[in-house]
Design a protein around this motif. Structure first.
Motif, PDB file in Angstrom:
ATOM      1  N   ARG A   9     -14.865   3.173 -56.500  1.00  0.00           N
ATOM      2  CA  ARG A   9     -14.034   2.183 -55.806  1.00  0.00           C
ATOM      3  C   ARG A   9     -12.770   2.834 -55.240  1.00  0.00           C
ATOM      4  O   ARG A   9     -12.321   2.477 -54.141  1.00  0.00           O
ATOM      5  N   LEU A  12     -13.785   4.539 -52.060  1.00  0.00           N
ATOM      6  CA  LEU A  12     -13.961   3.606 -50.951  1.00  0.00           C
ATOM      7  C   LEU A  12     -12.629   3.165 -50.352  1.00  0.00           C
ATOM      8  O   LEU A  12     -12.512   2.996 -49.139  1.00  0.00           O
ATOM      9  N   ARG A  13     -11.612   2.987 -51.196  1.00  0.00           N
ATOM     10  CA  ARG A  13     -10.300   2.587 -50.669  1.00  0.00           C
ATOM     11  C   ARG A  13      -9.688   3.720 -49.864  1.00  0.00           C
ATOM     12  O   ARG A  13      -9.069   3.505 -48.810  1.00  0.00           O
ATOM     13  N   SER A  16     -11.477   3.858 -46.573  1.00  0.00           N
ATOM     14  CA  SER A  16     -11.125   2.738 -45.708  1.00  0.00           C
ATOM     15  C   SER A  16      -9.741   2.897 -45.091  1.00  0.00           C
ATOM     16  O   SER A  16      -9.533   2.638 -43.904  1.00  0.00           O
ATOM     17  N   GLN A  67     -20.209   7.171 -48.551  1.00  0.00           N
ATOM     18  CA  GLN A  67     -19.695   5.880 -48.112  1.00  0.00           C
ATOM     19  C   GLN A  67     -20.826   4.983 -47.612  1.00  0.00           C
ATOM     20  O   GLN A  67     -20.898   3.796 -47.962  1.00  0.00           O
ATOM     21  N   GLU A  71     -21.149   1.582 -49.899  1.00  0.00           N
ATOM     22  CA  GLU A  71     -20.271   0.534 -49.363  1.00  0.00           C
ATOM     23  C   GLU A  71     -20.975  -0.821 -49.336  1.00  0.00           C
ATOM     24  O   GLU A  71     -20.408  -1.843 -49.744  1.00  0.00           O
ATOM     25  N   TYR A  74     -21.547  -2.316 -52.977  1.00  0.00           N
ATOM     26  CA  TYR A  74     -20.296  -2.792 -53.570  1.00  0.00           C
ATOM     27  C   TYR A  74     -19.833  -4.074 -52.893  1.00  0.00           C
ATOM     28  O   TYR A  74     -19.301  -4.988 -53.544  1.00  0.00           O
ATOM     29  N   ARG A  75     -20.014  -4.172 -51.579  1.00  0.00           N
ATOM     30  CA  ARG A  75     -19.658  -5.401 -50.875  1.00  0.00           C
ATOM     31  C   ARG A  75     -20.498  -6.568 -51.386  1.00  0.00           C
ATOM     32  O   ARG A  75     -19.994  -7.681 -51.562  1.00  0.00           O
TER      33      ARG A  75
END
Length: 297
Positions: A9, A12-13, A16, A67, A71, A74-75
């Motif tokens: 996580r 991913l941040r 992003s 990613q 991604e 996780y979404r």
């Protein structure tokens, strides 16, 4: 030991936001902590996931593949959790509320009472700040909801919900309540000695721009400290007229209506529209809007 979920996580941040520092702020962690998480993930995979750029970081080929792989799942997980919360409600957890100091005396009490009575298992964390600090806390994700003066919300990144208008009054020594037909005083002709909030507070900026004569003789960051200074004869102060008369009477003070200049500001609630709000935060906002509608009825 860091869990794989936490490491992924964080990755991913970073991907992003394209920045370690922004990801750390968003996750409410230190930049060094996020860097260690990234290093642990890269060591586990045996591949570099980012390269440094002039303004932040960019994904490597391995980072892009990771990613793309995680991604979507996780979404889907986050969406499923949100659906369950919406369908079955949430009765436990913590809601973080940032607010300007003044409203704690005449507005937030009713909001909290309404919210807590409906959600007795919730921990409500309140942070008293200046209006710009309230906005910054909500923008960074460190507060779920904010209550501040609208003049401090100079960003398009937040959703703004009008609550009520605050008209200011002069607070000085005395115990006489103003008459119902009192037209108020003209401050433009008075040489004022004011106790006020420090620079950066919305009410201080209002006074700076009002063109009042006089001087600032003391600064304080809380309403109680200001009232103590006024009670001691240091000077007068200008605060919202919604402050309870009972509170001022405890300090031997009274309100004086201001005729000119017109000193009025709008109080608003602010939230971050790009972050999926917790149902509890939405419930708190609903309570705030309901209490605000009842103020002038």
């Amino acid at each position: 030991m860091e869990t794989p979920d936490r490491l992924l996580r964080s990755f991913l941040r970073i991907a992003s936001l394209k920045s370690l520092s922004k990801a750390a702020d968003d996750l409410n962690q230190t930049q060094s902590g996020v860097s260690k998480q990234l290093a642990a993930l890269e060591a586990h995979l045996g591949k570099a996931l980012f390269t440094r750029t002039g303004r932040g970081v960019a994904l490597t080929e391995a980072g892009q593949k990771l990613q793309e792989a995680i991604e979507g799942p996780y979404r889907a997980i986050d969406h499923a959790v949100d659906m369950i919360r919406d369908a079955h409600g949430s009765t436990e957890g913590t809601v973080r509320l940032a607010l300007v100091h003044t409203v704690s005396y005449y507005f937030i009490g009713d909001v909290v009472a309404s919210f807590v009575s409906a959600h007795p298992g919730v921990n409500l964390s309140m942070m008293g700040r200046s209006s710009p600090e309230v906005v910054a806390l909500v923008e960074s994700g460190k507060a779920d909801l904010g209550v501040a003066y609208d003049t401090a919300v100079d960003t398009a990144s937040l959703a703004v919900y009008p609550l009520f208008d605050d008209t200011m009054c002069l607070v000085e020594q005395g115990t006489m309540a103003p008459a119902a037909d009192d037209a108020g005083v003209d401050l433009a002709g008075r040489n004022l000695r004011l106790v006020t909030f420090p620079h950066g507070y919305a009410l201080r900026r209002m006074l700076d721009s009002a063109g009042l004569k006089g001087s600032y003789v003391a600064e304080a960051e809380t309403v109680d400290a200001m009232l103590k200074l006024v009670s001691a004869g240091v000077g007068s102060c200008i605060l919202p007229s919604r402050l309870p008369d009972k509170l001022l009477a405890e300090y031997g003070l009274c309100k004086v209506k201001i005729r000119t200049p017109l000193l009025k500001r709008r109080m608003v609630a602010v939230a971050h529209p790009e972050r999926q709000p917790l149902p509890l935060a939405a419930a708190l906002l609903s309570c705030a809007l309901q209490v605000a509608r009842a103020l002038d009825t």
